[in-house]
Design an enzyme around this catalytic site. Sequence first.
Site, short mmCIF file in Angstrom:
data_model
loop_
_atom_site.label_atom_id
_atom_site.label_comp_id
_atom_site.label_asym_id
_atom_site.label_seq_id
_atom_site.Cartn_x
_atom_site.Cartn_y
_atom_site.Cartn_z
N GLY A 39 12.73 94.08 154.46
CA GLY A 39 13.91 94.90 154.71
C GLY A 39 13.66 96.35 154.34
N ASP A 318 -4.23 93.29 149.00
CA ASP A 318 -4.20 92.21 148.01
C ASP A 318 -4.53 90.84 148.59
OD1 ASP A 318 -3.36 94.05 146.12
OD2 ASP A 318 -1.55 92.94 145.55
N HIS A 450 -8.80 125.64 128.45
CA HIS A 450 -8.39 125.45 127.07
C HIS A 450 -6.97 125.96 126.88
CE1 HIS A 450 -8.65 125.28 122.71
NE2 HIS A 450 -8.10 126.48 122.67
P1 FAD Z 1 2.03 94.16 149.23
O1 FAD Z 1 2.41 95.41 148.60
O2 FAD Z 1 2.33 92.87 148.55
O3 FAD Z 1 2.71 94.17 150.68
C1 FAD Z 1 2.68 93.11 151.56
C2 FAD Z 1 3.96 93.12 152.37
O4 FAD Z 1 3.83 92.20 153.45
C3 FAD Z 1 5.18 92.66 151.59
O5 FAD Z 1 6.17 93.66 151.59
C4 FAD Z 1 5.64 91.40 152.31
O6 FAD Z 1 7.06 91.30 152.38
C5 FAD Z 1 5.07 91.59 153.69
N1 FAD Z 1 4.81 90.35 154.41
C6 FAD Z 1 4.11 89.26 153.97
N2 FAD Z 1 4.04 88.32 154.94
C7 FAD Z 1 4.68 88.83 156.03
C8 FAD Z 1 4.94 88.35 157.34
N3 FAD Z 1 4.48 87.17 157.77
N4 FAD Z 1 5.65 89.13 158.18
C9 FAD Z 1 6.12 90.35 157.77
N5 FAD Z 1 5.91 90.85 156.56
C10 FAD Z 1 5.20 90.11 155.69
N6 FAD Z 1 -1.15 98.70 141.55
C11 FAD Z 1 -1.57 99.94 141.22
O7 FAD Z 1 -2.53 100.43 141.80
N7 FAD Z 1 -0.94 100.66 140.24
C12 FAD Z 1 0.10 100.17 139.56
O8 FAD Z 1 0.64 100.84 138.70
C13 FAD Z 1 0.56 98.86 139.88
N8 FAD Z 1 1.61 98.34 139.23
C14 FAD Z 1 2.04 97.09 139.57
C15 FAD Z 1 3.10 96.56 138.86
C16 FAD Z 1 3.57 95.31 139.15
C17 FAD Z 1 4.73 94.75 138.38
C18 FAD Z 1 2.97 94.56 140.21
C19 FAD Z 1 3.48 93.20 140.58
C20 FAD Z 1 1.91 95.08 140.91
C21 FAD Z 1 1.42 96.35 140.60
N9 FAD Z 1 0.34 96.91 141.26
C22 FAD Z 1 -0.10 98.15 140.91
C23 FAD Z 1 -0.36 96.21 142.35
C24 FAD Z 1 0.13 96.71 143.74
O9 FAD Z 1 1.52 96.51 143.82
C25 FAD Z 1 -0.57 95.97 144.86
O10 FAD Z 1 -1.96 96.07 144.70
C26 FAD Z 1 -0.20 96.54 146.23
O11 FAD Z 1 1.19 96.45 146.44
C27 FAD Z 1 -0.94 95.81 147.34
O12 FAD Z 1 -0.53 96.25 148.60
P2 FAD Z 1 -0.54 95.30 149.88
O13 FAD Z 1 0.01 96.13 150.97
O14 FAD Z 1 -1.86 94.68 150.03
O15 FAD Z 1 0.46 94.12 149.54
#
Ligand code: FAD
Length: 471
Positions: A39, A318, A450
């Site tokens: 969303g 991820d 500095h």
């Molecule tokens: P995600 O951000 O998980 O995005 C994937 C998206 O795909 C989601 O929104 C999901 O809804 C969507 N999706 C999944 N399947 C489908 C589908 N079939 N159809 C449509 N949509 C779908 N990393 C840092 O570098 N620094 C930080 O300070 C940090 N803090 C964090 C704190 C917390 C509490 C957590 C949980 C994680 C943190 N991370 C941090 C890690 C970071 O959030 C992840 O590494 C990053 O979000 C990965 O990005 P991504 O796009 O691979 O996956």
Amino acid sequence: SSASEEKDLVIIGGGVAGYVAAIKAGQEGMKVTCIEKRGTLGGTCLNVGCIPSKSLLNNSHLYHQILHDTKKRGIEVGEVKLNLANFMKAKDDAVSGLTKGVEFLLKKNGVEYIKGTGTFVDEHEIKIALNDGGETSVRGKNILIATGSEATPFPGLEIDEKRVITSTGAIALEEIPKTMTVIGGGIIGLEMASVWSRLGTKVTVVEFLGQIGGPGMDTEIAKATQKLLKKQGMDFKLNTKVVSGDKSGELVTLAVDAAKGGKPETIESDVVLVAIGRRPYTGGLGIENIGMELDDRGRVIIDSEYRTKIPHIRCVGDVTFGPMLAHKAEEEAVAVVEYIKKGYGHVNYGVIPSVMYTFPEVAWVGQTEQDLKKENIPYRIGTFPFSANSRAKTNLDTDGMVKMIADPETDRLLGVHIIGPNAGEMIAEGALALEYGASTEDIARTCHAHPTLAEAFKEAAMATHSKAIHF
Ligand code: FAD
Ligand code: NAD
């Protein structure tokens, strides 16, 4: 969108990996669709990860500092009150501002954004169950899987996000618990433990390994960090494994087993935070429909150009190999679009910084001392404490140090490990130095302003190949 029109790139997932790839592909003139079911855009990072956690960390630090760290600065404060609802609202405002900003950027770059869940029909067609009801589909010449990760559950302890929580519950508690036990002393565990401990919760962190910070943190730095967090009021049980949990009573009970020779015991608390890692998320994606396989940890298997075994379907972030970090996902997102568009791209996996946003912050890049020891690689170390840095002294924030590791023969920098104020900003300099193959002498001969904390970085470099001036 209609099924007949074929896009250059269809991206499943609008997290950091997905939205950055969408913007980059839009900039490259490709026709792009990005499908996100949440969303809002920005994924885990913007909605329930990096951003909300940093809002809570920043403001809880301010609160804690006002309560405990003003006297010696000559500041006298009256009654200090926490308004938890407004504290949470500041976080929600940061999140909504940024997620809307990302939506604007997609629009600006001509990306079609569809709110819904994408599922493979075949190797080119994605069916989308729209959030608002109904269904549509889209075809892609190239498809990018960027579906991210989810919290790993603890077997036998059902998550309700109220008493047994993941990080998602931990950024949204409606009252301050009296007691909290954190299962897992990794980054999520320690960041969330910091937030609630500063607000008044008695927090105990139970960690299976012999050190906090997860396996990637330099052991010397991890020990120093633990000491400082303990001084702030956190309790630690290391070498201790949580074996089972029970939430049928008024308090949540955990049975723990000391990993090395200790006796089993139980811990009771109001809230238990499960922070034992995250796992790749491919639910509902229909990978079985295209015969794609995952590895034994549920990660999408890819080659060095992010191709799955179906070459026009690629994967970043991820949900595949490597550290689960937003900036790693972002680097890969740019590289994968470059591979699609130009045939080449680049991510240096040896130079991905890590930052833990506790106070003080802990940040590192490159190799740890324990890595080098294990691989029998010779190294030289230089350290510089913030207690000898003029700015840190002036700011009355002297805990911590900069530690550098270099090749003893060539003096080439191998790793940087920092615990201290603003370590997360300072580590960028370490990343740049590593990326360009700098020696510690190169760093030391670079003029640093500095009085800045960054001078501790320069002096640690001096200490590595020669001698620091101020220590
Ligand atoms: P995600 O951000 O998980 O995005 C994937 C998206 O795909 C989601 O929104 C999901 O809804 C969507 N999706 C999944 N399947 C489908 C589908 N079939 N159809 C449509 N949509 C779908 N990393 C840092 O570098 N620094 C930080 O300070 C940090 N803090 C964090 C704190 C917390 C509490 C957590 C949980 C994680 C943190 N991370 C941090 C890690 C970071 O959030 C992840 O590494 C990053 O979000 C990965 O990005 P991504 O796009 O691979 O996956
Ligand atoms: P993690 O893997 O970093 O830490 C989990 C910890 O739990 C490990 O130290 C592990 O030994 C311990 N553990 C596992 N099972 C246990 C048990 N039964 N009993 C006791 N301890 C146990 O995972 P995380 O902290 O959940 O973070 C998940 C991911 O999110 C990581 O990849 C992290 O990099 C990312 N993240 C990054 C940031 C940041 O960059 N600032 C912030 C939050 C999350």
